[in-house]
Write an enzyme that holds these catalytic residues in place. Structure first.
Site, PDB file in Angstrom:
ATOM      1  CB  CYS A   7      -0.957  -0.008   1.187  1.00 13.31           C
ATOM      2  SG  CYS A   7      -2.378  -1.107   0.952  1.00 13.31           S
ATOM      3  CG  HIS A  67      -4.640  -4.174   2.379  1.00  9.15           C
ATOM      4  ND1 HIS A  67      -3.266  -4.297   2.317  1.00  9.15           N
ATOM      5  CD2 HIS A  67      -5.042  -4.974   3.388  1.00  9.15           C
ATOM      6  CE1 HIS A  67      -2.869  -5.134   3.269  1.00  9.15           C
ATOM      7  NE2 HIS A  67      -3.930  -5.556   3.936  1.00  9.15           N
ATOM      8  CG  HIS A 114       2.282 -10.427  -3.735  1.00 11.73           C
ATOM      9  ND1 HIS A 114       1.899 -10.442  -2.414  1.00 11.73           N
ATOM     10  CD2 HIS A 114       3.328 -11.275  -3.833  1.00 11.73           C
ATOM     11  CE1 HIS A 114       2.684 -11.255  -1.745  1.00 11.73           C
ATOM     12  NE2 HIS A 114       3.550 -11.792  -2.584  1.00 11.73           N
TER      13      HIS A 114
HETATM   14  P1  5GP Z   1       5.772 -13.410  -1.220  1.00 14.31           P
HETATM   15  O1  5GP Z   1       6.898 -14.184  -0.610  1.00 14.31           O
HETATM   16  O2  5GP Z   1       4.916 -12.716  -0.191  1.00 14.31           O
HETATM   17  O3  5GP Z   1       4.967 -14.184  -2.220  1.00 14.31           O
HETATM   18  O4  5GP Z   1       6.452 -12.282  -2.112  1.00 14.31           O
HETATM   19  C1  5GP Z   1       6.795 -11.026  -1.632  1.00 14.31           C
HETATM   20  C2  5GP Z   1       7.742 -10.427  -2.656  1.00 14.31           C
HETATM   21  O5  5GP Z   1       7.825  -9.034  -2.424  1.00 14.31           O
HETATM   22  C3  5GP Z   1       9.172 -10.983  -2.565  1.00 14.31           C
HETATM   23  O6  5GP Z   1       9.528 -11.560  -3.820  1.00 14.31           O
HETATM   24  C4  5GP Z   1      10.016  -9.754  -2.228  1.00 14.31           C
HETATM   25  O7  5GP Z   1      11.256  -9.744  -2.885  1.00 14.31           O
HETATM   26  C5  5GP Z   1       9.128  -8.598  -2.681  1.00 14.31           C
HETATM   27  N1  5GP Z   1       9.295  -7.389  -1.919  1.00 14.31           N
HETATM   28  C6  5GP Z   1       9.293  -7.273  -0.549  1.00 14.31           C
HETATM   29  N2  5GP Z   1       9.446  -5.988  -0.198  1.00 14.31           N
HETATM   30  C7  5GP Z   1       9.543  -5.272  -1.354  1.00 14.31           C
HETATM   31  C8  5GP Z   1       9.719  -3.877  -1.617  1.00 14.31           C
HETATM   32  O8  5GP Z   1       9.812  -3.025  -0.736  1.00 14.31           O
HETATM   33  N3  5GP Z   1       9.764  -3.511  -2.934  1.00 14.31           N
HETATM   34  C9  5GP Z   1       9.665  -4.415  -3.948  1.00 14.31           C
HETATM   35  N4  5GP Z   1       9.719  -3.943  -5.187  1.00 14.31           N
HETATM   36  N5  5GP Z   1       9.485  -5.743  -3.717  1.00 14.31           N
HETATM   37  C10 5GP Z   1       9.436  -6.163  -2.440  1.00 14.31           C
HETATM   38 ZN    ZN Z   2      -1.768  -3.296   1.388  1.00  9.43          ZN
END
Ligand code: 5GP
Ligand code: ZN
Length: 114
Positions: free
Chosen positions: A7, A46, A100
């Site tokens: 967000c 969200h 996501h």
């Molecule tokens: P999950 O593990 O929740 O499926 O994926 C979260 C993703 O968000 C990870 O691949 C991580 O690298 C990415 N990520 C986490 N924090 C940030 C951020 O501040 N900026 C960006 N661009 N990606 C993020």
């Molecule tokens: Zn959010």
């Protein structure tokens, strides 16, 4: 309650490399890319996780897939293909609590689990 990290990205409170945006969806490069092309496509609403989807979100989720395809085309990988991953919950390995879709492409991707 404080905004989640994604967000904050939507509100430009945290910088990111945005590759697509419309009124409902935004897409930006993952900060720790797991492939040459690794883009996160998210609803601006969200929604914490897939398990929290509501009936009213169905059209939005459909639109996300259309946007993913557009991004793949813009990134030049529509022909070669790509992979979409949604991690959900603890066992699914979800780390950020804002729904996501990972768009991965740009190489022959590794071992498939399913
Ligand atoms: P999950 O593990 O929740 O499926 O994926 C979260 C993703 O968000 C990870 O691949 C991580 O690298 C990415 N990520 C986490 N924090 C940030 C951020 O501040 N900026 C960006 N661009 N990606 C993020
Ligand atoms: Zn959010």
């Amino acid at each position: 309650m404080e905004d989640c990290i994604f967000c904050k990205i939507i509100k430009r409170e945290i910088p990111s490399d945005i590759v697509y945006e419309d009124d409902e969806i935004i897409a930006f490069k993952d900060i720790h890319p797991a492939a040459p092309i690794h883009i996160l496509v998210i609803p601006k609403k969200h929604i914490p996780s897939l398990v929290e989807l509501e009936k009213e979100d169905e059209a939005l989720i459909g639109k996300i897939y259309t946007v993913i395809n557009k991004i793949a085309e813009a990134q030049g990988v529509k022909e070669k293909g790509y992979r979409v991953i949604v991690n959900c919950g603890r066992d699914g390995g979800q780390e950020v609590g804002h729904l996501h879709f990972h768009l991965l492409a740009g190489t022959k991707l590794g071992e498939k689990i399913v």
